[in-house]
Every structure is written in structure tokens, then in C-alpha cells.
Scaffold this active site. Sequence first.
Site, PDB file in Angstrom:
ATOM      1  N   CYS A 198       0.869  -1.326  -0.121  1.00 30.50           N
ATOM      2  CA  CYS A 198       0.002  -0.036   0.102  1.00 30.50           C
ATOM      3  C   CYS A 198       0.947   1.342   0.084  1.00 30.50           C
ATOM      4  O   CYS A 198       0.144   2.292  -0.098  1.00 30.50           O
ATOM      5  CB  CYS A 198      -0.832  -0.165   1.187  1.00 30.50           C
ATOM      6  N   HIS A 221      -2.841   7.959   5.544  1.00 34.24           N
ATOM      7  CA  HIS A 221      -3.033   6.714   5.262  1.00 34.24           C
ATOM      8  C   HIS A 221      -4.433   6.325   5.337  1.00 34.24           C
ATOM      9  O   HIS A 221      -5.184   6.021   4.443  1.00 34.24           O
ATOM     10  CB  HIS A 221      -2.048   5.667   5.910  1.00 34.24           C
ATOM     11  N   HIS A 274      -9.852   2.115  -0.402  1.00 33.91           N
ATOM     12  CA  HIS A 274      -8.247   1.797  -0.334  1.00 33.91           C
ATOM     13  C   HIS A 274      -7.842   1.114  -1.850  1.00 33.91           C
ATOM     14  O   HIS A 274      -7.749  -0.069  -2.268  1.00 33.91           O
ATOM     15  CB  HIS A 274      -7.973   0.846   0.627  1.00 33.91           C
TER      16      HIS A 274
END
Length: 800
Positions: free
Chosen positions: A166, A298, A333
Site C-alpha cells: 500500500c 493513510h 483503498h
Amino acid sequence: MIASDVAVTGVGLLAAVGLDAQRSWAAIAAGSSGISRVTSVDADGFISQLAGELPGGSDWKAAVPRRAGRGRVDRCHAMALDATEEAVAGARLAAADYAPERVGISFGTSLGGARSGEAFHRQWLEEGLRRADASLLRQYPLHSVADYIAEQFGYTGARTVQSNACAAGAVAIAYGVELIESGHADVVIAGGVDPLAYFSFGGFSCLEALDPLHCAPYTRSSGLNLGEGAGVVVLERLALAQARGIPVLAVVRGYGLSADAHHPTAPDPTGRGALRAMRAALDMGGLSPDDVDYVNGHGTGTPANDSTETRAIAQLRPSDPPPLSSTKSMIGHTLGAAGAVEAVTAVLALRDSVFPPTVVPPDAMDAPHGLDIVPAAGRTGALSAALSNSFAFGGNNASLLLTRDDPAARGESSASTERPVVITGTAAIAADAKDSADVRALLRAWKPAYGTQRVTLEGYGDFPVAEIPEKHLTRGVNPQMLRRIDNLGRRAAVVVADLLRERKLSRDEASRTGLIFATGTGPLSTVEAFQRELIQTGSGNTRLFPNTVMNAAGGHVALLNRLQGPTATICAGGTSGISALHFATRLIQRGAADRMMVLSADEAPVAMLAAHARIDGFLSRERCLPFRNSGKVFGGAGVAVLLEAAATAPQEKTMGWIEGFGMTGDASGPGRLEASSDGWSRSFRSALVDAGVAACDVDVVVSAACGRAAIDDTETTAVRDAGLSSAVLSAPKEIFGDAGASSALLGVAHALWMSEETDDGALDRKARASPGRSLPRRAIVSSYEVGGSYQSVVVRSRDA
């Protein structure tokens, strides 16, 4: 630490809220969510069916027509093309006077062409290997995304792909900065892309990380919604951008990378790793926490990630934490794309002086630590400097420092000269050679390290493989950790343990040591096993999934050895090892680390052989014989190289120096390789120029020759065209097979070890040489990857 001075002059963005940057940014600034029920993936059997899917869902079509090539285009590649086209147009690159060979590409992705890979895998399982459409695999390797962009635009500069899960998109931008500031590119197309896929739904569902409700980062924090998208920035030197009169959207002033070394999937709950990354970015940019106006977080919506990040933000500036918000609350995400998508969001926030919001559902709680998460809708305000955070599996943290193009926001760097770098350790394990001593002995005797293992493929017969026996993959690894580590991770752990037996690090030294992990194809056997079970049963395996990410092996090594310095993972095929050396070298030169471990690991599972068996003559039936068109033998290996700042390294441990890099490409396109040797010869010539040496100063070329005439002959021509014909030509793939990214790092070790041989005749047995030739003191190590990427490095031994 040397500050960055790289401008962002163009952006491209595809996300669930819009198919270009303008529409996406307008929706994000307004707090509009694009999260809805997914249509492009069958998610009925999973915990959640919600996702941030591109408008149009399963019917989405790329806006930009394909410019070159043939065959199908994976959804991932089409998304990357649309975002790149927008960014390039915005930066007006077509009107700029940049040569194609000076335009680099640095992309981040976690899944790449996973949808194409899944289609091939289903056909294989349902209809047999012979009936499966192998053309689907052209756009399956992660590096094919960068190869596709190069093909479509004709860019022939340095090229690589980052895959820190990620954090990949953010790391890709960081490395783009280094390609420019090291002089290997004038412009870099940097970004990230990932599609929604059955694989990722199955993986996060089995971990119970998905939220069946709309995600609520920093408030309810009950799980994440997956998303898809692409974010691309055009990077160029600030002075050049200003000279050509292009508006500067933002400046990348710094970046920070760190490893938690805490857990394979969960972040360090103290937030110390995330805090180190943010502080490193500020240090590079010469700014303080007081200068930060906004943090694009994040913000996944999972309890562990949200609590860790909010704690880190609260510690960054305890008296008055900066506003923090989560773009994922609107678009989901996007995995490997997230760092780039969110960097684009931060750039546009700086441009317009708008703080992007966090969507807060009615049932959500207040944000922890009293943080301002910019709830519900964006707001205007003074905004000069922003951090964009990305944190990933394996405790990989990345933070980008972005500022307006304002002299007052530039800060001061604490150093202005690059630091010399030395090699202080090497270790290798490959094929049947269980440790570095075995590897060196087989090279000295020039004796193949394989021959006992063969793989039988349905309908194609059997083939030799130069794989590492499992019995060699336990030495030096904590037995309690072995159950968590897959096959790829074990070879990485074993080879690092081998190196650290010779170059022991104190606990304090280890905590300040960084790690760049390189792999050609990643944990392919683990990926295949997880996907096979997922396809056949509809349920993912929680033991396998954490090891399917490309950076898992590096994360295990960091955890085992408490390495907490800068970290990144490069998955760009056979050139990954040299890219890793370059990134590690730059981090030391810049002052971001005193010591970097460059590590590679590769394997040769059945799935890899199955992908190539149908190509007549591609795989050898017996031996790999470079320059004799024998066919390839795939191998497994792990290699570790320790780099240190010359000023702080123990002098008695110095083995040699990395003198220069050559990183080039061509427009071959995914799965193909042009017959022209131009790209390869430019790599050699660039490395020589970077090293400041002439071709006649090179004693040996460590070749990438692999037994395929189309490759070996092209490299031979490139060697001649670069003026290197008088050098000895050594081809160690004859001994260890083709081990992906590890082959180039093994070549570096081979070059250093050759200089230590006491028997002058040993060189004649392992290379094309004339009797009586002296041992080499300077070598150039060659690597390539199908798709059109070529990288080389000049290595000088201590005795040169």
C-alpha cells in the site's frame, strides 16, 4: 541531508469519484463519496461488496485509445494510460524539448495485471494448461505496467516498478526524485495504479479487514473498503520547469521511508515507524513539524492502522497537531495506487489552498487525540506544506513532503555534497549451493549448480530447474519465525543471516540500517497457491495471503534483524537488483541512511515454467548454455549486498565500490523485446559515463546471457557497440540458471570475488578470455527484462 528540488508540473487521476483530476478533485473537496456496491468483481461470497469502483463499474472503458502494440489490454494498464495521458498533457511535455531517452518511468502497483493472471489461472484449472491462453500473461508481471506506458508514449529512459504493497505509489514518486537528482532522467512519469480484483477481495476478506458498511477512517474504524484507481505526476527539475514557463503545481521537497520491524501485517502500535518516516521527509526538505499545514493520511479505516497513524500525528506536533484527513473515506483503498492517488490530492490541495475532508458517517465517533480530521466537507485556508502518508503490510512506511513553489517554504538542507559509498559485504545462496562458500566454489570450478531437480508439465514433458532445496532454507533463521515465512522469504532470511555472520551489526547499527528488497516476480508460488484455493473454494487462506505481497520477504528480514531504516521493494523483473543498488546508493549519498542492505530473492516454481513451456525452445531440456541457444533454465537464489557510507564503514571490511549506473529502455512493449541493441548499448555507455571511466578501463563484462539467442545475440552486439569487446565476457547463468533480479546481484558478487582469486587461470575457465589475462579489477554487470528495460552497473574491487 540533501533536500529535493523537483517540481510537479502535471497530474492525472482516476478514482471512484471521477475519471480525470478535475472531476475527482471537485468531488473530493466537496466530500462526495464514490463508494458503492462493486460490479466488476464477483464479491458475493466475501465480507463486503462495497468498493470505490471507477464510474461505469464493469462497463468502464478507457478514454485514451491504444497508440501501439496488439492484443488485449488489462484494466490496470488501461487505467495507467488514461492517468498518464492526462498528466503528460497537463505538463505540456509534447512541446518540451526533452529527448525520449531522458524520460523515465517509476510506477507503483500491488496487483498489476492480476485480473489477466486470474483469467489464465482459471483456464488452467478448468481446461488444462494446453488450453489456457498464454497471451493473458503478457500483461500479468508487475513491470509490464511500466513497459506498456513506455511503449505507448515512446519513452526510452530509466524504468522501474515499486511494490511496497500500500506504500508503492508513494515510493515510486520518491524514486522518481532520485532518478532526476542522480542525473539519470530529466523527467519522470511517476505514479501508481491498481484495479479491483477477485484476488484482493478474497485476501482482505479472509483477514476480516473489510467493512460491510461504508468505511469510516479515524472515527468508527471498523474496516476498509477496497478501491481502484491511478494517480500520476510528472516530475522534472524545478529550474527546468520554470525555464520553460510551465506552471509548477507543487514541489517534492523530501520523502521519508522507514520499517517498523514489528509484525508481518500489523503496524507498530506506538507509531514510532510512521513518525520516523514523517520526520525523515521533513529533515530532507529542511522543514520542521511546525511548518506542516496539513497531512493527507493513510486512513484505511482499520482499527490498527487508524490508531497507529493518529498517535503518530499527535506525536509529530503534540501542542497543536496539523489537520489530518483520509481520501480513502471517499474512494476506498486503492492499494499500490494509494500513495500516488493521495499525493495528487495533496498537490491539488496545495494548488487551491483547500483542505480535503474525511467523510464521517452519522454513527461515527469523534476522532482520537482531539485531531482535526476536516469532517464532512473541505475548507479553504493557508496551505503551504503538506505530508502525504502511506503505510503498508510488513511495516513499510512512506511519507512525501510537498510544498507550494514558494521560496519561503523551501527550508534549508543540512548538507550539500554527496557522500561516497562502499561495499562491505556480500552473500549468496543459489540452486544447490547452500551458502556463499559453495557459490564461490562452484564459480571457481565453473561447474553447474543444478541437475538433480526436474519439473514435469502436463503435455510438455519435464525440464530442469536450478531451484534451492528446502533443506537449505533454515540455516540462521529463528525456528519460531519459520512458520510465518514462505519459500521466498526463507531464502531472503538465510542469505542475510549468512552476510551478517561476517559483518556483524550491533543492535543500534541494525536499527539504523535500511533495506531495499528486489525480486523479479515476487512470491509467485505463494500467489499461485492462494489464488488456486480461492478459485476452487471461494475462500482465501489467512496463512498464505500476508506473504502474497511483493514486500513480504523484505519485511520478514527487517523483523528478524531489527532493520528499521529506509525500506522499499522493487519488482521490475531482471533489472530489479540494479535498481535496488541505485536506490540504496542514493539514500546513503543523500544522508538518509549510513548503511543499506540490498537484498534479492527469486524462485522458479511450476507456475513460472508453465507460463513459458509452450514457447518452442524457450526452456532448456538439459543445460543452460549462454551464446549457444540452449534455452533457459530457471533458477532460485538469494543475494545480499551491504552498502555503507565510506566515512563510517570499517575500512577492513571494504570490498569495493559501486562507480556508476546505466538505466535505459526501449518501446518493446509488454512481453516483447526489440531486436535492436540500441537500448542495451546505451545502458553500458551511460554506466561508463556515470562512473567516469572509458570502455578500455573495464576488465570484465558479467553478462546477462541466458541461453536464448534472441537475447544473448542482442547483448553481444550491445557489448561491441559500447566498445567493450576487449573485456572478458562471463556468463554465470550457465552455473546458476536465470534467477530473475538475483542474477544481477549475483553478478556483482561474482565480479568482486573474481578480483580475489589467487589462480590467474581461474578466469579463463569461467569466461571467454585469452590465456594469461590478469584478474579483473573493474567490471560492468549487465541485466535486462523482456518488455524493454536494460540496466548495468560498474563495480570496482578494493585492489583496483
